[in-house]
Motif scaffolding. Structure first.
Motif, short mmCIF file in Angstrom:
data_model
loop_
_atom_site.label_atom_id
_atom_site.label_comp_id
_atom_site.label_asym_id
_atom_site.label_seq_id
_atom_site.Cartn_x
_atom_site.Cartn_y
_atom_site.Cartn_z
N SER A 9 0.80 -1.21 0.00
CA SER A 9 0.00 0.00 0.00
C SER A 9 0.84 1.27 0.00
O SER A 9 0.30 2.36 -0.01
CB SER A 9 -0.93 0.00 1.23
OG SER A 9 -0.14 -0.01 2.42
N PHE A 10 2.17 1.13 0.00
CA PHE A 10 3.02 2.31 -0.01
C PHE A 10 2.83 3.09 -1.30
O PHE A 10 2.89 2.54 -2.39
CB PHE A 10 4.49 1.94 0.13
CG PHE A 10 4.85 1.47 1.52
CD1 PHE A 10 4.45 2.20 2.62
CD2 PHE A 10 5.56 0.30 1.70
CE1 PHE A 10 4.79 1.76 3.88
CE2 PHE A 10 5.90 -0.13 2.97
CZ PHE A 10 5.50 0.60 4.07
N ALA A 11 2.62 4.39 -1.16
CA ALA A 11 2.59 5.26 -2.33
C ALA A 11 3.97 5.84 -2.54
O ALA A 11 4.88 5.64 -1.74
CB ALA A 11 1.57 6.39 -2.11
N GLN A 12 4.13 6.56 -3.65
CA GLN A 12 5.42 7.20 -3.89
C GLN A 12 5.69 8.20 -2.78
O GLN A 12 4.88 9.05 -2.47
CB GLN A 12 5.39 7.90 -5.25
CG GLN A 12 6.68 8.67 -5.55
CD GLN A 12 6.65 9.27 -6.92
OE1 GLN A 12 6.03 8.74 -7.82
NE2 GLN A 12 7.34 10.38 -7.09
N GLY A 13 6.86 8.11 -2.15
CA GLY A 13 7.25 9.04 -1.09
C GLY A 13 6.75 8.61 0.26
O GLY A 13 7.53 8.18 1.10
N TRP A 14 5.44 8.68 0.50
CA TRP A 14 4.87 8.33 1.81
C TRP A 14 3.79 7.28 1.63
O TRP A 14 3.25 7.10 0.54
CB TRP A 14 4.26 9.57 2.48
CG TRP A 14 5.27 10.67 2.71
CD1 TRP A 14 5.49 11.75 1.92
CD2 TRP A 14 6.18 10.78 3.81
NE1 TRP A 14 6.49 12.53 2.45
CE2 TRP A 14 6.94 11.95 3.61
CE3 TRP A 14 6.45 9.98 4.93
CZ2 TRP A 14 7.92 12.37 4.49
CZ3 TRP A 14 7.43 10.40 5.81
CH2 TRP A 14 8.16 11.58 5.59
N ARG A 15 3.46 6.61 2.74
CA ARG A 15 2.38 5.63 2.69
C ARG A 15 1.03 6.34 2.61
O ARG A 15 0.91 7.52 2.94
CB ARG A 15 2.43 4.74 3.93
CG ARG A 15 3.67 3.86 4.01
CD ARG A 15 3.71 3.10 5.32
NE ARG A 15 3.94 3.99 6.47
CZ ARG A 15 3.88 3.61 7.73
NH1 ARG A 15 3.58 2.35 8.02
NH2 ARG A 15 4.11 4.46 8.71
N ALA A 16 0.02 5.60 2.16
CA ALA A 16 -1.31 6.18 2.04
C ALA A 16 -1.78 6.69 3.40
O ALA A 16 -1.69 5.97 4.40
CB ALA A 16 -2.28 5.15 1.49
N GLN A 17 -2.23 7.95 3.45
CA GLN A 17 -2.78 8.61 4.65
C GLN A 17 -1.73 8.76 5.76
O GLN A 17 -2.09 8.97 6.92
CB GLN A 17 -4.01 7.86 5.19
CG GLN A 17 -5.17 7.80 4.20
CD GLN A 17 -6.38 7.10 4.78
OE1 GLN A 17 -6.27 6.13 5.53
NE2 GLN A 17 -7.56 7.60 4.44
N GLU A 18 -0.48 8.67 5.42
CA GLU A 18 0.55 8.81 6.46
C GLU A 18 0.63 10.26 6.92
O GLU A 18 0.53 11.19 6.12
CB GLU A 18 1.91 8.36 5.93
CG GLU A 18 2.97 8.29 7.01
CD GLU A 18 4.17 7.44 6.61
OE1 GLU A 18 4.97 7.11 7.51
OE2 GLU A 18 4.28 7.10 5.42
#
Length: 837
Positions: free
Chosen positions: A26-35
Motif C-alpha cells: 500500500s506504499f505510495a510514492q514518497g509516503w504511505r497512504a494517509q501517512e
C-alpha cells in the motif's frame, strides 16, 4: 546432514515475510497512504519502551522528558492511542504536500537531486587529480546515489586510511548533503595552500556519498520510493522496523552494504538532521559495544573540534532512541569500523540561510575526524614474500576488523595503551602479537607476516543477524561465531538466524564440505541453508542437532559463499543463550589462492630471476606469465632462470588450480630491469709498436675497473703495457644504478717496417692486382685465418684459411697505393706482412 524438506522456521519466516510484503504494497510514492507526521511526548522510560515496542517510524529522542517526531498511518495511530501515549498531529497528510508541485519538494536554496549530480561531475572535471566519481548504486527511480572519492591519487587504491561520509539516508533531512558538498569543494580549493587539508588529501582516501536516498530527497520523504526507511533496513540485528519486510529489502540498502563491504573503512559517519547528537553503537541494545571506549574517544574528538557549544556524544540506545537495522550498527557489527550517526541541526530543513552556519559548525569536526582516524594501529598482513592475504584481525576485547584483500593494509583507531592483536587468515598459521604500544599522536605500524597452514580455514564474517525481540538477556556476541572453534559462541536467538560469510568459496567435493560447531555442551536444533549471494536464493541442506558436517550435494549448487543458520529448537526466547549456540563454521576444503615470490625483483638487464609458488590450497596446476621475460610462460611450480633482457618494468602473474577452484594473482610492476651502462671500446685493432691506442669507457659511470687495474674513465694503451705481441684489454663499468657492463678489445702490435722481411716466418705472399687476389704459401705451420687491416689498424676483412701449404684467396678490399697489413694467424703466433696495393 541432508534433507529436502522445508524446516519449520523456513515456513514460519516465509509466511511472516509474505504478510509484510502484502501489507507493504500500500506504499505510495514518497509516503504511505494517509501517512501523517505527529509529535509524540515522552515523559518516562516506561513510555519510551512502549513506543519502541510499537515499532513506529520515529526520529531519535535523547532526553526524558522529551519529544520525537513519528510517521504513522491511521492504523498505527490507533495503536498509539491504545498504548496511552500523548501526541499532536503536525502534518495531517504527508502525501498531499507533493500535489501541485513541479516534481520536487526540495526547498529553495537547497540543491535538488539533479544539481547534486551535476556538482559531482563538475568537481571531478575541475579537479581530476583530486576527485573521482565512484558508483555505489541507484535508487528505485534510477537516480544515482551520488558518491565521490577525494585523494591525491583518486584513481588508485592506496594503502591509506579510508573515511566514509554518507548524507541523506532520510530524504527529508537535507542539510547533511549540503555539508558534504561544501567539504568536498573546500578540500579541493585549498589543496596546496592549507596545510591540514593538503595532508588529508595526500594521506587519506575520503568517500562522500552525497545522496543515499535521492528519491526521498526529491519527494521530501523519509523513505525510499518503496516506502522503506533505509536506516532500519540494515541486516545487523534487523527487527522489522521502518516498514522493512526483510533485511536489505531496499535496493539502496543493498548497494550501500555491497560498496562498504568491498572497502575497509576506518570510520563511517551517517549524517542526519532533526536534533543535535553524535550517536554511536549500539543502537539496538543498552549493553556497551566492545569498542565503546575507543569510539567514544574519537566521537569526542569530533565534538571538541566542532563549532557546537556542547555536542552530545553517546550510545544510540541509551542516549537517543532504540532502533534496529541501522547502518551504524551494521558497519560496526559486521566490519568493525568506527561507525555512528551524527545529527547536525534541530530542524530537518533549516532555512537556506543557515546552510553555511551548519557547515561551519561541522567543518573542523570533519577535518579532525579525518586527521585522527589514522591513529591507533596501522599496517599490512602478507605472506613472507609480501603477497597480500585477506585477514581478520582483533584487538583483545574489541570487535574484529579486516584488511584490504588487495593492498593488504589495515587501520584500527585505538586510545593510547598497550594491546594484544590476534590475526587469522585462511590457509595460514594464526598469530598473536603482544605488547603493542599505542600513543596519542602517532600510529603504530605493524608489518605482519604469516606462514602457510593448509589445514586452517574458517568462516570470517557475520553479515546478517536476527534475534526476535532482541533478547537482551544474552550478550549478542556475533563476533564469537567467526574464526576458529574456541568454545566461545553467539546464541542466535529462539527462531532467530544468522548469515555467515565464508569469505572464501566453498566448493562441492566428495564428502562433507563444511562443519558447523556448537559452542556449549547442550546440543540444540538448527537448520542450514546456503547461497552464492548474501541475499539468496537459499538452498536448504537440512536440519541438525549440535556440531555437524554438511555436504553441498544436498543442494543444486556446486559452490557457495554464504551460510544461513536458523534456530528451530525449543526453549525460552528471553533467556541467556537462547537459540542455537554457534561457535564457528569450518571450511573443510581450502580454496586455491595464488601467491609467489622471486629471488630478486630489481635486476640488471640480462639477469636471470628464479620464481617460486607460495600458493595455498595444494594447487596441482600452475600457469605463469612473465611480461618481458624469456621464456614468457611456464607451467612449473617454481620456474628458474627467467631472463629479462631489456630494461623496463614488468608484470608477473600466476594462476593456480587445485581441481575444484582456481585463483589468479597478478603483481603489477613486479620486476624492474635496470639499464646497463653503455661501454664500447671499439673494434680489435693492429698498430705499430711505436703507437699508443687511446681507450674511453664512457662518461657518467659510478666506477671503472680496467684489466690494468686502473680506475679511470680513459686509458692509453701501448706495447710497454701489453707486451710486444699485444693482447686483450677489458674494462668493467658500474653505472649509477649499480648495474655492471663490460667490453674487451684486442690490440695487436706489429713492426710495420719489418713486416715481410723475416725469413723465419716461412711465408710467401704474392699479390695479383688484376684479379684482386693473393697467393699465400708457407711451410711448417697450420694457418687458420687471414685478417686484412688498413694502415690505420681498422679491420677490413676476415678470411678463413684451409690450413694447407698453399692457398689462394680473393680480396674484397680494393685500396690502391694504400698499405694493407696482412695478419695470418697460425697455431703458433700471428705472422704479419705489409703490402703496398
Amino acid at each position: 546432514m541432508k534433507t529436502n524438506r522445508m524446516t519449520r522456521l523456513s515456513l514460519i519466516m516465509s509466511l511472516f515475510l509474505m504478510f509484510i510484503t502484502i501489507s507493504s504494497a500500500s506504499f505510495a510514492q514518497g509516503w504511505r497512504a494517509q501517512e501523517m507526521e505527529i509529535k509524540i511526548n515522552i515523559h518516562s522510560t516506561d513510555e519510551l519502551i512502549k513506543l519502541h515496542n510499537l515499532k513506529l517510524n520515529c526520529d531519535e529522542i535523547y532526553t526524558i522528558p522529551g519529544a520525537t517526531w513519528a510517521y504513522v498511518t491511521p492504523e498505527e495511530l490507533h495503536k498509539l492511542n491504545q498504548a496511552g501515549l500523548s501526541y499532536t498531529v503536525s502534518i495531517p497528510d504527508l502525501n498531499k504536500r507533493t500535489l501541485n508541485t513541479d516534481g520536487t519538494l526540495v526547498p529553495n536554496g537547497y540543491m535538488t537531486c539533479q544539481q547534486v549530480d551535476s556538482f559531482a561531475d563538475s568537481l571531478a572535471n575541475a579537479y581530476p587529480n583530486l576527485v573521482k566519481r565512484v558508483y555505489v548504486g541507484t535508487s528505485v527511480q534510477n537516480r544515482d546515489m551520488v558518491t565521490i572519492k577525494l585523494s591525491d591519487n583518486p584513481g588508485e587504491d592506496e594503502a591509506e586510511p579510508e573515511i566514509w561520509f554518507q548524507c541523506g539516508i532520510h530524504g527529508d533531512e537535507i542539510g547533511p548533503t549540503e555539508n558534504g558538498v561544501r567539504l568536498a569543494r573546500e578540500l579541493c580549493k585549498k589543496y596546496g595552500s592549507d596545510t591540514l587539508m593538503t595532508r588529508l588529501l595526500n594521506q587519506r582516501e575520503t568517500y562522500i556519498c552525497l545522496m543515499v536516498n535521492p528519491d526521498g530527497r526529491n519527494a521530501m520523504s523519509r523513505y525510499n520510493n518503496d516506502g522503506i526507511d533505509i536506516n532500519r533496513d540494515g541486516g545487523y540485528m534487523w527487527n522489522g522496523e521502518g516498514n522493512s519486510p526483510a533485511p536489505y529489502t531496499a535496493i539502496e540498502s543493498k548497494a550501500l552494504r555491497n560498496f562498504i563491504n568491498s572497502r575497509h573503512f576506518a570510520v563511517c559517519t551517517d549524517y542526519h538532521s532533526g536534533t543535535i547528537y553524535l550517536s554511536f553503537p549500539w543502537s539496538y541494545r543498552a549493553a556497551q559495544a566492545p569498542d565503546f571506549t575507543h569510539i567514544e574517544s574519537l566521537g569526542n574528538v569530533y565534538a571538541d573540534a566542532s563549532g557546537y557549544s556542547a555536542l552530545p556524544v553517546g550510545q544510540g540506545y541509551s542516549g537517543m532512541y532504540p532502533i534496529n537495522g541501522s547502518t551504524k550498527d551494521q558497519n560496526y557489527g559486521s566490519n568493525g569500523s568506527v561507525a555512528w550517526s551524527l545529527e547536525i541541526s534541530e530542524l530537518k530543513q533549516p532555512p537556506a540561510s543557515q546552510i553555511t552556519y551548519y557547515y561551519n559548525q561541522n567543518k573542523n569536526g570533519m577535518l579532525q575526524l579525518m586527521n585522527k582516524a589514522g591513529l591507533g594501529i596501522r599496517g599490512t598482513v602478507t605472506d613472507t614474500a609480501g603477497n597480500s592475504i585477506p585477514a581478520r584481525l582483533r584487538i583483545e576485547n574489541t570487535m574484529p576488523f579486516f584488511n584490504d584483500p588487495i593492498k593488504a593494509d589495515f587501520q584500527k583507531y585505538l586510545v593510547p595503551g598497550t594491546y594484544k592483536l590476534y590475526v587469522e587468515a585462511n590457509g595460514y598459521e594464526s598469530r598473536i602479537i603482544s605488547d603493542i604500544v599505542v600513543d596519542a599522536n602517532n600510529a603504530t605500524y605493524l608489518d605482519i607476516k604469516l606462514t602457510p597452514d593448509q589445514s586452517n580455514a574458517w568462516a570470517g564474517k557475520i553479515v546478517t543477524s536476527y534475534i526476535p525481540n532482541n533478547n537482551f538477556s544474552d550478550e549478542g556476541a556475533t563476533w564469537a561465531a567467526i574464526g576458529k572453534a574456541d568454545n566461545k559462541n553467539y546464541s542466535i536467538g529462539k527462531y532467530g538466524y544468522v548469515i555467515v560469510d565464508a569469505v572464501d568459496t566453498i566448493i562441492n567435493l566428495p564428502g562433507s564440505d563444511f562443519k558447523v560447531y556448537e559452542g556449549d555442551n547442550t546440543p540444540e536444533e538448527y537448520s542450514v541453508a546456503v547461497s552464492t549471494t548474501i541475499d539468496g536464493p537459499w538452498h536448504t541442506l537440512g536440519d541438525a542437532t549440535g556440531t555437524a558436517s554438511f555436504d553441498l550435494d544436498g543442494s543444486s549448487l556446486n559452490k557457495v559463499r554464504y551460510i544461513k543458520i536458523s534456530d528451530i529448537g525449543p526453549g525460552s526466547s528471553m533467556a541467556p543463550d537462547a537459540g542455537f549456540d554457534l561457535d564457528a563454521v569450518e571450511l573443510l576444503h581450502i580454496k586455491a589462492r595464488a601467491a609467489f615470490a622471486s629471488n630478486k625483483q630489481t635486476i640488471c638487464a640480462g639477469d636471470n630471476v628464479n620464481f617460486s609458488s607460495l600458493s595455498v590450497g595444494n594447487p596441482s596446476t600452475f600457469e605463469w606469465q612473465f611480461e618481458g621475460g624469456t621464456p614468457s610462460t611456464s607451467n612449473e611450480a617454481n620456474p628458474q632462470n627467467i631472463k629479462f633482457n631489456q630494461a623496463g618494468t614488468y608484470n608477473v602473474s600466476l594462476t593456480v588450480s587445485n581441481g575444484f577452484g582456481s585463483d589468479q594473482l597478478q603483481r603489477e610492476s613486479y620486476i624492474t630491469s635496470l639499464e646497463l651502462p653503455v661501454v664500447d671500446l671499439g673494434n680489435d685493432t693492429v698498430v705499430d709498436y711505436s703507437q699508443s691506442v687511446p681507450l674511453d669507457a664512457g662518461a657518467g659511470a659510478a666506477s671503472y675497473l680496467w684489466s690494468t687495474m686502473d680506475t679511470t674513465q680513459t686509458q692509453l694503451i701501448n706495447s710497454t703495457i701489453l707486451g710486444l705481441l699485444g693482447g686483450d684489454v677489458w674494462v668493467k663499468v658500474t653505472g649509477m644504478n649499480g648495474c655492471i657492463n663490460s667490453d674487451t678489445i684486442n690490440i695487436h702490435f706489429m713492426n710495420w717496417d719489418g713486416i715481410g722481411s723475416f725469413p723465419e716466418q716461412h711465408v710467401i705472399v704474392n699479390a695479383y692486382k688484376n684479379t684482386n687476389s693473393l697467393n699465400i704459401s708457407w711451410a711448417g705451420q697450420q694457418l687458420k685465418q687471414l685478417k686484412v687491416y688498413n694502415i690505420q689498424g681498422q679491420l677490413l676483412e676476415l678470411i678463413p684459411m684451409n690450413g694447407t701449404s698453399n692457398d689462394e684467396v680473393k680480396l674484397k678490399t680494393k685500396q690502391k697505393q694504400i698499405a694493407i697489413i696482412l695478419v695470418i694467424e697460425s697455431n703458433e703466433r700471428p705472422i704479419g706482412h705489409k703490402l703496398i696495393w
